[in-house]
Design a protein around this motif. Structure first.
Motif: not given
Ligand SMILES: [Zn+2]
Length: 120
Positions: A4, A9, A17, A43, A47
């Protein structure tokens, strides 16, 4: 797989994540084979927004700003339109001029033909 492009992010708190063993965890940028925001590069909308916050101004300056109005004139204002028939009326396919409001009927075949244009 790609990352991303959202510059923040990695800072959003979600399970997907998180990486690494207990006691040595990190939060990292999402990586997917496909994204649906920022032209396939972010994503989610957050973002996408973060990217624009950080880089939008630079991008506009780099690729060139619109400094005078872009004009739609009679000769490039024709759009295909479709009108559902009801009662005894048949469906109608036509070109519509967004400037003059003129309508010109075309056949359904012409309507579906992406190469068909009016000779204006
Ligand atoms: Zn992202």
């Amino acid at each position: 797989m790609k990352y991303c492009q959202g510059p923040l992010c990695h800072t959003y708190d979600t399970q997907d994540r998180k990486r690494g063993p207990k006691g040595n965890k990190v939060n990292q940028t999402r990586r997917r084979s496909k994204f649906y925001y920022l032209g396939g590069n972010a994503c989610n909308t957050q973002c996408e927004r973060d990217w624009f916050e950080k880089f939008g101004e630079q991008a506009l300056n780099h690729f060139g700003r619109i400094t005078q109005p872009i004009v739609l004139q009679e000769n490039n204002a024709w759009r295909k339109r479709y009108r559902w028939g009801f009662g005894d009326n048949e469906d109608q396919h036509y070109f519509f001029n967004m400037i003059t409001r003129e309508e010109r009927n075309i056949t359904e075949q012409q309507f579906n033909d992406n190469n068909y244009t009016l000779n204006t």
